[in-house]
Design an enzyme around this catalytic site. Structure first.
Site, PDB file in Angstrom:
ATOM      1  N   GLU A  73     -45.688 -20.737 -98.051  1.00  0.00           N
ATOM      2  CA  GLU A  73     -46.586 -19.685 -97.564  1.00  0.00           C
ATOM      3  C   GLU A  73     -47.194 -20.110 -96.226  1.00  0.00           C
ATOM      4  OE1 GLU A  73     -49.260 -18.419-100.717  1.00  0.00           O
ATOM      5  OE2 GLU A  73     -50.774 -17.809 -99.258  1.00  0.00           O
ATOM      6  N   ASP A  83     -50.389 -18.673 -93.913  1.00  0.00           N
ATOM      7  CA  ASP A  83     -51.533 -17.833 -94.243  1.00  0.00           C
ATOM      8  C   ASP A  83     -52.530 -17.623 -93.131  1.00  0.00           C
ATOM      9  OD1 ASP A  83     -52.284 -16.902 -96.738  1.00  0.00           O
ATOM     10  OD2 ASP A  83     -52.478 -18.948 -97.513  1.00  0.00           O
ATOM     11  N   GLU A 135     -56.312 -15.632 -93.244  1.00  0.00           N
ATOM     12  CA  GLU A 135     -57.261 -14.799 -93.983  1.00  0.00           C
ATOM     13  C   GLU A 135     -58.511 -14.655 -93.128  1.00  0.00           C
ATOM     14  OE1 GLU A 135     -58.025 -16.460 -97.833  1.00  0.00           O
ATOM     15  OE2 GLU A 135     -55.941 -16.244 -98.458  1.00  0.00           O
ATOM     16  N   HIS A 139     -59.348 -18.107 -91.502  1.00  0.00           N
ATOM     17  CA  HIS A 139     -58.945 -19.208 -92.357  1.00  0.00           C
ATOM     18  C   HIS A 139     -57.420 -19.298 -92.296  1.00  0.00           C
ATOM     19  CE1 HIS A 139     -59.206 -21.371 -96.342  1.00  0.00           C
ATOM     20  NE2 HIS A 139     -58.011 -20.838 -96.485  1.00  0.00           N
ATOM     21  N   GLY A 167     -70.013 -19.391 -98.738  1.00  0.00           N
ATOM     22  CA  GLY A 167     -69.737 -20.080 -99.997  1.00  0.00           C
ATOM     23  C   GLY A 167     -70.003 -19.236-101.235  1.00  0.00           C
TER      24      GLY A 167
HETATM   25  C1  LIG Z   1     -71.122 -16.235 -91.877  1.00  0.00           C
HETATM   26  O1  LIG Z   1     -72.297 -16.490 -91.121  1.00  0.00           O
HETATM   27  C2  LIG Z   1     -72.916 -17.728 -91.420  1.00  0.00           C
HETATM   28  C3  LIG Z   1     -74.212 -17.789 -90.626  1.00  0.00           C
HETATM   29  O2  LIG Z   1     -73.962 -17.607 -89.248  1.00  0.00           O
HETATM   30  C4  LIG Z   1     -71.967 -18.873 -91.099  1.00  0.00           C
HETATM   31  O3  LIG Z   1     -72.548 -20.109 -91.477  1.00  0.00           O
HETATM   32  C5  LIG Z   1     -70.645 -18.685 -91.866  1.00  0.00           C
HETATM   33  O4  LIG Z   1     -69.714 -19.681 -91.475  1.00  0.00           O
HETATM   34  C6  LIG Z   1     -70.080 -17.309 -91.569  1.00  0.00           C
HETATM   35  N1  LIG Z   1     -68.800 -17.058 -92.225  1.00  0.00           N
HETATM   36  C7  LIG Z   1     -68.603 -17.010 -93.538  1.00  0.00           C
HETATM   37  C8  LIG Z   1     -67.251 -16.653 -93.976  1.00  0.00           C
HETATM   38  O5  LIG Z   1     -69.483 -17.235 -94.361  1.00  0.00           O
END
Ligand SMILES: *[C@@H]1O[C@H](CO)[C@@H](O)[C@H](O)[C@H]1NC(C)=O
Ligand SMILES: *[C@@H]1O[C@H](CO)[C@@H](O)[C@H](O)[C@H]1NC(C)=O
Length: 285
Positions: free
Chosen positions: A105, A107, A109, A122, A203
């Site tokens: 694969e 990828d 994302e 990603h 997260g």
């Molecule tokens: C979303 O925004 C926060 C704060 O700016 C950042 O830390 C994070 O990497 C961004 N992306 C995701 C997928 O959470």
């Protein structure tokens, strides 16, 4: 004789022109097939055909390419979900059709975010079921305001990820040093949008706001250039620019720039994923 031949050539040229222009005006669904959920062909504001992939509370959606390829270049333009896209994941990936535990694969994302917060791109690779090669990037632009071009180039020596023709990542074929690399099975291109609010945004702390649904991402201008057989395309040949054993100086400079300005995660430097030592290829590239 000469005149008959000229006439024949002229009519062949006319037929060729008809075929060529048929291709230009062809439908986006000549090469792509909508397979799942609420996805549809739309005409965007510039008059171009696009596929709109939609996510709502009941379903995500997907399309895939009608053809597979073993070594090829895939280009597509994508406009990502605007506004509060937290919890959503839009994907664009190539995958083999053999058993999952042996699958390959490549990828990309796109992890959504709260309004005003940056999207994450990603990237990952699997070879014979072995993955864990994640690297993540943020953009210097807002990928929801306009279409941007995303490219995967896969040949026997390299996998390259490009954004608007700028090189973001290269994965070298280091099979001779025991590193995994997809080399043997054709892949099909897939694109999806789905809900991943358990992990995608910050997260998993920021959940999908369903009051903003449906969430829509647009895809247009898909091109696939195969390198598989009777290789005479300069795109696919090692030793002709792109596929030289060494990236040229300007490409190396692009990579270095992206590494310092855009890269936000690299499996090679993440001690949580590799307790003893990072995989061998991390020291080779
Ligand atoms: C979303 O925004 C926060 C704060 O700016 C950042 O830390 C994070 O990497 C961004 N992306 C995701 C997928 O959470
Ligand atoms: C479609 O993509 C090709 C190759 O990436 C590019 O040359 C062309 O300009 C694009 N067409 C449009 C209408 O954007």
């Amino acid at each position: 004789m000469g005149q008959a031949r000229a006439q024949l050539l002229a009519s062949l040229a006319a037929i060729y022109l008809i075929l060529a222009s048929t291709h230009v005006t062809g439908s986006i669904t000549d090469d792509l097939e909508i397979t799942w959920g609420n996805a549809k062909v739309v005409t965007d504001s510039s008059g171009q055909q696009a596929i709109a992939l939609t996510l709502d509370r009941s379903s995500g959606s997907a399309f895939h390419s009608k053809n597979t390829c073993l070594f090829c270049r895939i280009d597509i333009e994508i406009k990502l979900v605007p506004g509060n896209s937290a919890g959503t994941v839009t994907t664009f990936y190539m995958i083999t059709e053999n058993a999952w535990q042996f699958h390959d694969e490549i990828d990309i994302e796109f992890l959504g975010n709260s309004t005003g917060q940056p999207y994450t791109m990603h990237t990952n690779m699997y070879a014979r079921g072995q993955g864990g090669r994640e690297k993540q990037y943020k953009f210097d632009f807002d990928p929801t305001q306009d279409y941007h071009k995303y490219t995967i180039i896969w040949n026997k020596d390299w996998i390259l990820f490009l954004v608007d023709d700028k090189l973001y990542r290269q994965i070298k074929n280091n099979q001779i040093y025991g590193a995994p690399y997809p080399s043997y099975y054709p892949m099909r291109l897939y694109a999806t949008i789905w809900n991943a609010d358990e992990w995608a945004t910050q997260g998993g702390r920021v959940k999908t706001d369903w009051s903003q649904a449906p969430f829509t991402a647009y895809f247009r201008n898909y091109t696939a250039t195969s390198c598989s057989q009777f290789v005479n395309s300069p795109l696919c040949m090692p030793g002709s620019g792109w596929f030289d054993q060494q990236l040229d100086a300007s490409r190396q400079q692009q990579l270095a720039q992206v590494d310092s300005n855009n890269k936000i995660y690299d499996y090679c430097t993440d001690p949580r994923t590799y307790k003893s030592a990072p995989p061998r290829e991390c020291g080779l590239n």
